[in-house]
Design a protein around this motif. Structure first.
Motif, PDB file in Angstrom:
ATOM      1  N   UNK A  58       0.851  -1.192   0.000  1.00 41.40           N
ATOM      2  CA  UNK A  58       0.000   0.000   0.000  1.00 41.40           C
ATOM      3  C   UNK A  58       0.886   1.240   0.000  1.00 41.40           C
ATOM      4  N   UNK A  59       0.829   2.050  -1.055  1.00 39.10           N
ATOM      5  CA  UNK A  59       1.700   3.228  -1.121  1.00 39.10           C
ATOM      6  C   UNK A  59       1.424   4.252  -0.023  1.00 39.10           C
ATOM      7  N   UNK A  60       0.264   4.182   0.610  1.00 39.25           N
ATOM      8  CA  UNK A  60      -0.072   5.144   1.663  1.00 39.25           C
ATOM      9  C   UNK A  60       0.485   4.740   3.031  1.00 39.25           C
ATOM     10  N   UNK A  61       0.966   3.504   3.176  1.00 42.86           N
ATOM     11  CA  UNK A  61       1.444   3.031   4.475  1.00 42.86           C
ATOM     12  C   UNK A  61       2.784   3.618   4.896  1.00 42.86           C
ATOM     13  N   UNK A  62       3.612   4.009   3.937  1.00 42.10           N
ATOM     14  CA  UNK A  62       4.938   4.554   4.244  1.00 42.10           C
ATOM     15  C   UNK A  62       5.413   5.333   3.021  1.00 42.10           C
ATOM     16  N   UNK A  63       6.106   6.451   3.204  1.00 42.38           N
ATOM     17  CA  UNK A  63       6.564   7.224   2.038  1.00 42.38           C
ATOM     18  C   UNK A  63       7.393   6.396   1.047  1.00 42.38           C
ATOM     19  N   UNK A  64       8.218   5.466   1.546  1.00 42.41           N
ATOM     20  CA  UNK A  64       9.029   4.646   0.646  1.00 42.41           C
ATOM     21  C   UNK A  64       8.164   3.743  -0.224  1.00 42.41           C
ATOM     22  N   UNK A  65       7.040   3.299   0.299  1.00 46.77           N
ATOM     23  CA  UNK A  65       6.168   2.396  -0.453  1.00 46.77           C
ATOM     24  C   UNK A  65       5.580   3.080  -1.687  1.00 46.77           C
TER      25      UNK A  65
END
Length: 182
Positions: A58-65
């Motif tokens: 999930x791209x919203x879970x962590x900036x790196x994602x």
């Protein structure tokens, strides 16, 4: 005892990745490539590696994602800090772990290798449990496939990759019974 079924090592927890391709007819698995991975970087036990290899990050879970969520990558195996072994792709198929690579003058290492990701990073040692699990897995692979060598991602993609890193203990990996080449 036969611990294999269609390229799946039965002692490992199986979690299928959609990121694979069939090996070309007649292609022989002859190389094991060792990697390290932690997601987010330098964090362990988050479950994010499994999500990455199954296209569920999930791209919203962590900036790196948000940077990696569209990658379609995989490895055959992942070994957690606690020593749990998870298999994502049958060893009879190609996993997307090596990228642009070359071993002994042969390009595209994914075609003839098995990828093993160790939960970790370039900046700290791996755990005793990981080495124990790795060596058990290497012995099982050597009994099943004509493995000629074990090497690091850093050795097949120099200048582009640095894993498994300076803290990986190559002497301990020799206990797996396969020639180490780096």
């Amino acid at each position: 005892m036969n611990n294999w079924q269609q390229g799946w090592w039965l002692p490992a927890r199986r979690t299928d990745s959609p990121n694979f391709a069939p090996r070309e007819n007649g292609e022989t698995v002859s190389l094991v490539v060792l990697h390290n991975i932690s997601l987010p970087p330098f964090e362990y036990g988050t479950g994010a590696v499994e999500k990455l290899f199954t296209n569920r990050i999930n791209p919203a879970e962590h900036p790196f994602f948000s940077v990696i969520h569209e990658l379609r990558v995989s490895s055959h195996f992942f070994i957690s800090r606690a020593g749990e072994t998870v298999q994502f792709v049958s060893c009879d198929d190609v996993a997307y772990h090596a990228g642009v690579s070359s071993f002994r003058g042969r390009e595209k290492c994914n075609a003839f290798s098995i990828g093993i990701e160790l939960e970790g990073c370039d900046f700290e040692p791996f755990t005793d449990a990981q080495y124990q699990s790795l060596n058990t897995l290497l012995r099982a692979l050597a009994a099943r496939y004509p493995i000629e060598a074990v090497t690091g991602h850093q050795h097949i993609a120099p200048g582009r990759k640095s894993d498994p890193g300076h803290f990986f203990d190559w002497e301990r990996a020799k206990e797996g019974g396969i020639a180490i080449v780096h």
